[in-house]
Scaffold this active site. Structure first.
Site, PDB file in Angstrom:
ATOM      1  N   TYR A  73       0.814  -1.215   0.000  1.00 49.58           N
ATOM      2  CA  TYR A  73       0.000   0.000   0.000  1.00 49.58           C
ATOM      3  C   TYR A  73       0.850   1.269   0.000  1.00 49.58           C
ATOM      4  O   TYR A  73       0.491   2.258  -0.613  1.00 49.58           O
ATOM      5  CB  TYR A  73      -0.884   0.046   1.260  1.00 49.58           C
ATOM      6  CG  TYR A  73      -2.250  -0.556   1.099  1.00 49.58           C
ATOM      7  CD1 TYR A  73      -2.409  -1.888   0.749  1.00 49.58           C
ATOM      8  CD2 TYR A  73      -3.388   0.204   1.331  1.00 49.58           C
ATOM      9  CE1 TYR A  73      -3.674  -2.444   0.628  1.00 49.58           C
ATOM     10  CE2 TYR A  73      -4.654  -0.346   1.212  1.00 49.58           C
ATOM     11  CZ  TYR A  73      -4.787  -1.664   0.868  1.00 49.58           C
ATOM     12  OH  TYR A  73      -6.029  -2.199   0.751  1.00 49.58           O
ATOM     13  N   LYS A 133       2.417 -15.292   2.766  1.00 49.54           N
ATOM     14  CA  LYS A 133       2.647 -16.030   1.522  1.00 49.54           C
ATOM     15  C   LYS A 133       4.130 -16.359   1.466  1.00 49.54           C
ATOM     16  O   LYS A 133       4.850 -16.021   0.518  1.00 49.54           O
ATOM     17  CB  LYS A 133       2.174 -15.171   0.329  1.00 49.54           C
ATOM     18  CG  LYS A 133       2.165 -15.883  -1.016  1.00 49.54           C
ATOM     19  CD  LYS A 133       1.090 -16.949  -1.171  1.00 49.54           C
ATOM     20  CE  LYS A 133       1.276 -17.712  -2.469  1.00 49.54           C
ATOM     21  NZ  LYS A 133       0.369 -18.887  -2.583  1.00 49.54           N
ATOM     22  N   ASP A 178      -3.673 -18.020   0.474  1.00 53.41           N
ATOM     23  CA  ASP A 178      -4.645 -18.685  -0.410  1.00 53.41           C
ATOM     24  C   ASP A 178      -5.410 -19.756   0.373  1.00 53.41           C
ATOM     25  O   ASP A 178      -6.634 -19.879   0.263  1.00 53.41           O
ATOM     26  CB  ASP A 178      -3.966 -19.251  -1.666  1.00 53.41           C
ATOM     27  CG  ASP A 178      -2.721 -20.089  -1.373  1.00 53.41           C
ATOM     28  OD1 ASP A 178      -2.221 -20.050  -0.224  1.00 53.41           O
ATOM     29  OD2 ASP A 178      -2.249 -20.782  -2.291  1.00 53.41           O
ATOM     30  N   ASP A 193      -6.810  -6.701   3.941  1.00 56.36           N
ATOM     31  CA  ASP A 193      -7.886  -5.999   3.229  1.00 56.36           C
ATOM     32  C   ASP A 193      -8.821  -7.016   2.594  1.00 56.36           C
ATOM     33  O   ASP A 193     -10.051  -6.946   2.730  1.00 56.36           O
ATOM     34  CB  ASP A 193      -7.266  -5.092   2.162  1.00 56.36           C
ATOM     35  CG  ASP A 193      -8.318  -4.342   1.361  1.00 56.36           C
ATOM     36  OD1 ASP A 193      -9.251  -3.813   1.994  1.00 56.36           O
ATOM     37  OD2 ASP A 193      -8.208  -4.294   0.125  1.00 56.36           O
ATOM     38  N   ASP A 213     -12.821  -8.417   4.036  1.00 57.57           N
ATOM     39  CA  ASP A 213     -14.064  -8.338   3.255  1.00 57.57           C
ATOM     40  C   ASP A 213     -14.689  -9.723   3.139  1.00 57.57           C
ATOM     41  O   ASP A 213     -15.907  -9.890   3.232  1.00 57.57           O
ATOM     42  CB  ASP A 213     -13.800  -7.795   1.841  1.00 57.57           C
ATOM     43  CG  ASP A 213     -14.044  -6.296   1.743  1.00 57.57           C
ATOM     44  OD1 ASP A 213     -13.890  -5.613   2.779  1.00 57.57           O
ATOM     45  OD2 ASP A 213     -14.388  -5.812   0.645  1.00 57.57           O
TER      46      ASP A 213
HETATM   47  C1  IPM Z   1     -10.606  -0.765   3.774  1.00 59.32           C
HETATM   48  C2  IPM Z   1     -10.761  -0.126   2.422  1.00 59.32           C
HETATM   49  C3  IPM Z   1      -9.556   0.764   2.172  1.00 59.32           C
HETATM   50  C4  IPM Z   1      -8.333  -0.125   2.144  1.00 59.32           C
HETATM   51  C5  IPM Z   1      -9.638   1.610   0.898  1.00 59.32           C
HETATM   52  C6  IPM Z   1     -10.883   2.475   0.911  1.00 59.32           C
HETATM   53  C7  IPM Z   1      -8.415   2.437   0.676  1.00 59.32           C
HETATM   54  O1  IPM Z   1     -10.930  -1.085   1.440  1.00 59.32           O
HETATM   55  O2  IPM Z   1     -10.535  -0.031   4.778  1.00 59.32           O
HETATM   56  O3  IPM Z   1     -10.551  -1.976   3.841  1.00 59.32           O
HETATM   57  O4  IPM Z   1      -7.995  -0.716   1.103  1.00 59.32           O
HETATM   58  O5  IPM Z   1      -7.682  -0.252   3.179  1.00 59.32           O
HETATM   59 MG    MG Z   2     -11.098  -3.057   2.185  1.00 51.03          MG
END
Ligand code: IPM
Ligand code: MG
Length: 352
Positions: A136, A191, A223, A247, A251
């Site tokens: 990042y 990884k 993975d 990240d 999700d």
């Molecule tokens: C999160 C989001 C952020 C990230 C984006 C909005 C930059 O996806 O907080 O998970 O990738 O960290």
């Molecule tokens: Mg995110």
């Protein structure tokens, strides 16, 4: 005590408003809320997604309650002016390096998971994601090769001290969540079969584990972790991982839970300051309609009280009020219900 309130874009302002009502209802003595602009809303007003005035408020406050950023009007701006820069900039400028994303299924909501209810019901995990390093924040660019082809590149790296400090957060979290008489469980995701960055990550995790004999450390390739999260998520307690893997996995974990409108997160620094936000985005498609579920933001406010201000009892009260609201069948559109943003806020307040 000062709390910065950065509502941001899309549904950010409406969900944040309900969380603020909850905070105000607790009538904590000496609590002051200070609003600031972030994201696309800040860009439109001040020409930057994270204006200096907002950073000044962040520095002056003990904690930040954050709504969401992201605005389709800003999709064509150069990267440094996009709404996401507000959150990335705050994480870096404020040293918010440790992201805590708890994921668990509320009783009675197992059916909303993308997984079978009996698999989903076992989910009670915490993802500890590093936020200040990795690909990042490495050097990056799009360059021309000698033969004229364009090449995009992003440098992935972790310094050992960056890994060490997130390792300590992970081990402590595992200690704190251990059942009485049992060892804590920490799974480090990397990884290391391919990446040198991950090899160092793994070596440092093992080093730090010597300080935590009461925590059992395991390692998993990312993975495989992605697969295990849908196969048998109940096996995980605390997962510690880097910025990019965290990240993605966080999700994924949120969909295993099923209700993205219920998940809160904290981004912590080495001190008590932190940023608290729902894990959902700005949802421009339903913005301003009063349809968004504010529970994730309300639960983020509870995390704020716990981690930054030391009000454990009040945090637990908010969490109990949200759980009771859900148990009473009061649900937003994200859970197939018909309650709107303010109605859910009212219901939580009543129970509080
Ligand atoms: C999160 C989001 C952020 C990230 C984006 C909005 C930059 O996806 O907080 O998970 O990738 O960290
Ligand atoms: Mg995110």
């Amino acid at each position: 005590m000062k709390i910065a309130v950065f509502a941001g874009d899309g549904i950010g302002p409406e969900v944040t408003r309900e969380a603020v009502r909850v905070l105000e209802a607790l009538a904590l003595p000496g609590l002051e809320l200070i609003e600031g602009d972030v994201g696309g809303a800040a860009y439109k007003r001040h020409g930057h997604p994270l204006p200096q005035a907002t950073l000044d408020i962040a520095r002056e406050c003990d904690a930040i309650l954050f709504g969401a950023v992201g605005d389709p009007d800003c999709d064509n701006l150069e990267r440094s002016l996009r709404p996401e820069q507000a959150i990335l900039g705050l994480r870096k400028a404020m040293g918010f390096f440790a992201n805590l994303r708890p994921a668990r299924v509320f009783a009675g909501l197992e059916d909303f998971s993308a997984l079978r209810p009996e698999v989903a019901g076992a989910i009670d995990l915490l993802i500890v994601r590093e936020l200040n390093g990795d690909v990042y924040f490495g050097e990056k660019g799009i360059r021309k090769l000698e033969d004229g082809r364009r090449q995009g590149w992003d440098m992935m790296s972790y310094a050992e001290d960056e890994v060490r400090r997130i390792a300590h957060v992970g081990f402590k979290a595992a200690q704190g969540r251990a059942k009485p008489g049992e060892k804590g469980k920490l799974c480090s995701v990397d990884k290391a079969n391919v990446l040198e960055t991950s090899q160092l990550w793994r070596d440092v995790m093992i080093e730090v584990s010597a300080d935590y004999p009461d925590v059992e450390l395991s390692h998993m390739y990312v993975d495989n972790a992605a697969m295990q999260l849908v196969r048998n998520p109940g096996q995980f307690d605390v997962i510690v991982t880097g910025n990019l893997f965290g990240d993605i996995l966080s999700d994924q974990a949120s969909m295993c839970v099923g209700s993205i409108g219920l998940l809160a997160s904290a981004s912590l620094s080495e001190g008590t300051s932190g940023l608290y936000e729902p894990i959902h985005g700005s949802a421009p498609d339903i913005a301003g309609k009063g349809l968004a579920n504010p529970m994730a933001t309300i639960l983020s406010a509870a995390m704020l009280l716990r981690h930054s201000l030391g009000f454990e009892a009040q945090a637990a009260r908010i969490e109990a009020a949200v759980a009771k609201t859900l148990a009473d069948g009061i649900r937003g559109g994200d859970l197939g219900g018909s309650f709107g943003t303010a109605a859910i806020g009212d219901a939580v307040l009543e129970r509080l």
